[in-house]
Design a protein around this motif. Structure first.
Motif, PDB file in Angstrom:
ATOM      1  N   LEU A 114       0.713  -1.304  -0.176  1.00 53.34           N
ATOM      2  CA  LEU A 114      -0.020   0.077   0.161  1.00 53.34           C
ATOM      3  C   LEU A 114       1.058   1.310   0.047  1.00 53.34           C
ATOM      4  CD1 LEU A 114      -2.606  -1.034   2.643  1.00 53.34           C
ATOM      5  CD2 LEU A 114      -2.866  -1.087   0.217  1.00 53.34           C
ATOM      6  N   ASN A 115       0.274   2.328  -0.744  1.00 55.99           N
ATOM      7  CA  ASN A 115       1.017   3.587  -0.548  1.00 55.99           C
ATOM      8  C   ASN A 115       0.284   4.554   0.373  1.00 55.99           C
ATOM      9  OD1 ASN A 115       1.638   6.459  -1.119  1.00 55.99           O
ATOM     10  ND2 ASN A 115       2.075   5.940  -3.327  1.00 55.99           N
ATOM     11  N   THR A 116       0.365   4.480   1.737  1.00 56.31           N
ATOM     12  CA  THR A 116      -0.456   4.926   2.718  1.00 56.31           C
ATOM     13  C   THR A 116      -0.363   6.538   2.437  1.00 56.31           C
ATOM     14  OG1 THR A 116       1.453   4.909   4.262  1.00 56.31           O
ATOM     15  CG2 THR A 116       0.131   3.168   4.130  1.00 56.31           C
ATOM     16  N   ALA A 117       0.486   7.141   2.194  1.00 58.41           N
ATOM     17  CA  ALA A 117       0.594   8.718   1.701  1.00 58.41           C
ATOM     18  C   ALA A 117      -0.545   8.858   0.682  1.00 58.41           C
ATOM     19  CB  ALA A 117       1.731   9.132   1.280  1.00 58.41           C
ATOM     20  N   GLU A 118      -0.786   8.138  -0.459  1.00 53.46           N
ATOM     21  CA  GLU A 118      -1.704   8.267  -1.291  1.00 53.46           C
ATOM     22  C   GLU A 118      -3.138   7.961  -0.769  1.00 53.46           C
ATOM     23  OE1 GLU A 118      -1.900   7.212  -6.000  1.00 53.46           O
ATOM     24  OE2 GLU A 118      -2.329   5.459  -4.689  1.00 53.46           O
ATOM     25  N   ILE A 119      -3.262   6.852  -0.012  1.00 57.14           N
ATOM     26  CA  ILE A 119      -4.629   6.668   0.752  1.00 57.14           C
ATOM     27  C   ILE A 119      -4.907   7.997   1.539  1.00 57.14           C
ATOM     28  CG2 ILE A 119      -5.812   5.244   2.380  1.00 57.14           C
ATOM     29  CD1 ILE A 119      -4.209   2.803   1.290  1.00 57.14           C
ATOM     30  N   ARG A 142      -7.574  -3.804   5.889  1.00 59.71           N
ATOM     31  CA  ARG A 142      -7.564  -3.226   7.463  1.00 59.71           C
ATOM     32  C   ARG A 142      -6.398  -2.284   7.421  1.00 59.71           C
ATOM     33  NH1 ARG A 142      -8.446  -9.237   9.968  1.00 59.71           N
ATOM     34  NH2 ARG A 142     -10.905  -9.220  10.477  1.00 59.71           N
ATOM     35  N   ALA A 143      -5.357  -2.352   7.067  1.00 61.27           N
ATOM     36  CA  ALA A 143      -4.319  -1.474   7.171  1.00 61.27           C
ATOM     37  C   ALA A 143      -4.918  -0.143   6.262  1.00 61.27           C
ATOM     38  CB  ALA A 143      -2.981  -1.941   6.427  1.00 61.27           C
ATOM     39  N   PRO A 148      -5.973   7.472   8.391  1.00 61.96           N
ATOM     40  CA  PRO A 148      -6.851   8.892   8.693  1.00 61.96           C
ATOM     41  C   PRO A 148      -6.577   9.638   7.366  1.00 61.96           C
ATOM     42  CG  PRO A 148      -4.975   8.980   9.744  1.00 61.96           C
ATOM     43  CD  PRO A 148      -4.811   7.659   9.117  1.00 61.96           C
ATOM     44  N   GLY A 149      -7.965  10.300   7.283  1.00 62.94           N
ATOM     45  CA  GLY A 149      -7.987  10.993   5.857  1.00 62.94           C
ATOM     46  C   GLY A 149      -9.341  11.004   4.980  1.00 62.94           C
ATOM     47  N   VAL A 176     -17.294  -8.386   8.278  1.00 61.86           N
ATOM     48  CA  VAL A 176     -17.823  -7.039   7.698  1.00 61.86           C
ATOM     49  C   VAL A 176     -18.354  -5.846   8.581  1.00 61.86           C
ATOM     50  CG1 VAL A 176     -18.266  -8.344   5.474  1.00 61.86           C
ATOM     51  CG2 VAL A 176     -20.144  -8.065   7.223  1.00 61.86           C
ATOM     52  N   GLU A 177     -18.953  -6.430   9.769  1.00 58.10           N
ATOM     53  CA  GLU A 177     -19.196  -5.394  10.897  1.00 58.10           C
ATOM     54  C   GLU A 177     -18.295  -4.747  11.337  1.00 58.10           C
ATOM     55  OE1 GLU A 177     -21.835  -7.612  13.738  1.00 58.10           O
ATOM     56  OE2 GLU A 177     -23.613  -7.234  12.214  1.00 58.10           O
ATOM     57  N   GLU A 178     -16.933  -5.349  11.303  1.00 55.33           N
ATOM     58  CA  GLU A 178     -16.081  -4.559  11.863  1.00 55.33           C
ATOM     59  C   GLU A 178     -15.773  -3.155  10.855  1.00 55.33           C
ATOM     60  OE1 GLU A 178     -10.910  -5.097  10.965  1.00 55.33           O
ATOM     61  OE2 GLU A 178     -12.328  -6.846  11.523  1.00 55.33           O
ATOM     62  N   PHE A 179     -16.154  -3.415   9.751  1.00 58.21           N
ATOM     63  CA  PHE A 179     -15.874  -2.177   8.730  1.00 58.21           C
ATOM     64  C   PHE A 179     -17.001  -1.463   8.652  1.00 58.21           C
ATOM     65  CE2 PHE A 179     -12.727  -5.142   6.991  1.00 58.21           C
ATOM     66  CZ  PHE A 179     -11.708  -4.460   6.363  1.00 58.21           C
ATOM     67  N   PHE A 180     -18.408  -2.075   8.784  1.00 55.13           N
ATOM     68  CA  PHE A 180     -19.559  -1.022   8.965  1.00 55.13           C
ATOM     69  C   PHE A 180     -19.372  -0.219  10.084  1.00 55.13           C
ATOM     70  CE2 PHE A 180     -22.757  -4.857   7.613  1.00 55.13           C
ATOM     71  CZ  PHE A 180     -22.236  -4.639   6.299  1.00 55.13           C
ATOM     72  N   ALA A 181     -18.834  -0.539  11.117  1.00 53.80           N
ATOM     73  CA  ALA A 181     -18.782   0.210  12.298  1.00 53.80           C
ATOM     74  C   ALA A 181     -18.178   1.604  12.215  1.00 53.80           C
ATOM     75  CB  ALA A 181     -18.173  -0.512  13.637  1.00 53.80           C
ATOM     76  N   THR A 182     -17.084   1.768  11.247  1.00 53.48           N
ATOM     77  CA  THR A 182     -16.514   2.896  11.170  1.00 53.48           C
ATOM     78  C   THR A 182     -16.717   3.407   9.789  1.00 53.48           C
ATOM     79  OG1 THR A 182     -14.343   1.362  10.623  1.00 53.48           O
ATOM     80  CG2 THR A 182     -14.659   2.514  12.987  1.00 53.48           C
TER      81      THR A 182
END
Length: 312
Positions: A114-119, A142-143, A148-149, A176-182
């Motif tokens: 992943l390019n975290t700066a791009e994300i 997940r990563a 943030p952003g 999927v509920e882990e992702f739903f929550a945020t």
């Protein structure tokens, strides 16, 4: 206007078709997140697709298709396994998918790719779909989700053929509920809702997902339209009348349309803004259903104007 980062699978669909009375399988570019990438791009969005593609000839075709569609693919990882195939059969216009290829070519993205700066600099981050059933992709998603952003947008895109028993379904629901929550936005289908929540209809599923923490939920409901739940209320929106020939990719086109609106106008402050966005997305999906489905069916704004006139 900023850009969206889309994480997920790209694969090849083999679509059941009739040719002069003979059953054949027509090859098509597919994968929910690929469809989302192309759908949002054709509507004017700047999309950066991040995923793993095989280094075989089908992977080359997927890469070329994305590039030709205008999707940025510098985040693609090429992998030395055969391209996953999704054999697609139909009851009417509704598709059922069976997947072939092990390990799946689409699920080999790792957190270190992943390019975290791009994300972090993106306006929208999307992930979801069947790639989350497998590692290392799930850890990569997940990563990315923890960066943030961007606005975080999620689609579970449940495929029952990949869930052999109740234990597998329980595992997927928890994940999927882990992702739903945020999530800032969750888009799912009425079929997804029924599988995840024991036959629940869209209003009940949307209420549950909102209580988990999602800021907005859109549940597509086939020809009936879509149910929308926002922080200040809910609404049921009807779908335009169409002569559907193939619903493949229709749900993905809704997500692509919603992402394009998030990029162009930002996160809606309330239900009224979501209703406008979802009406637009349903018009997009209606046009997709009138075409042979998948990524190639994704329309441009000019296509929409030609079919529906001025859109809200």
């Amino acid at each position: 206007m900023g850009y969206a980062v889309v994480l997920g699978e790209a694969l090849v669909d083999l679509l059941e078709s009739d040719l002069s009375g003979e059953l054949i399988y027509r090859q098509a570019i597919g994968g929910g997140p690929l469809n989302v990438s192309v759908g949002a791009t054709r509507l004017g969005g700047d999309v950066r697709y991040v995923g793993s593609l095989s280094n075989d000839i089908l992977g080359d075709r997927l890469s070329a298709f994305l590039r030709t569609a205008g999707v940025n693919i510098h985040g693609v990882k090429r992998v030395p396994v055969p391209t996953t195939l999704a054999v697609t059969t139909f009851e009417g216009a509704e598709p059922t998918f069976t997947f072939y290829g092990e390990p799946p070519s689409y699920a080999l993205l790792e957190p270190g790719d992943l390019n975290t700066a791009e994300i972090a600099a993106a306006d929208v981050l999307y992930t979801g779909s069947i790639c989350l059933l497998r590692e290392p992709f799930r850890n990569a998603a997940r990563a990315a989700w923890q960066v943030p952003g961007p606005l975080r947008v999620f689609d579970p895109n449940i495929r029952p053929t990949l869930l052999p028993d109740a234990a597998a379904l329980d595992t997927v629901r928890t994940m999927v509920e882990e992702f739903f929550a945020t999530a800032d936005l969750v888009k799912l289908s009425s079929a997804d809702a029924a599988v995840l929540y024991d036959g629940a209809e869209p209003p009940a599923a949307a209420e549950h997902i909102r209580k988990l923490g999602a800021k907005a939920v859109v549940v597509t409901w086939g020809a009936r339209g879509a149910f929308v739940a926002a922080e200040d209320g809910t609404a049921m929106l009807t779908a335009p009348k169409v002569d559907a020939v193939d619903a493949t990719g229709a749900g993905d086109s809704v997500m692509g349309a919603l992402i394009s609106r998030l990029l162009s106008t930002g996160f809606p402050p309330g239900l009224a803004g979501w209703q406008s966005n979802v009406r637009f997305a349903l018009a997009v999906a209606g046009l997709v259903c009138e075409r042979q489905g998948g990524a190639t069916a994704m329309p441009t704004n000019e296509d929409l104007t030609a079919r529906w006139g001025a859109l809200v």
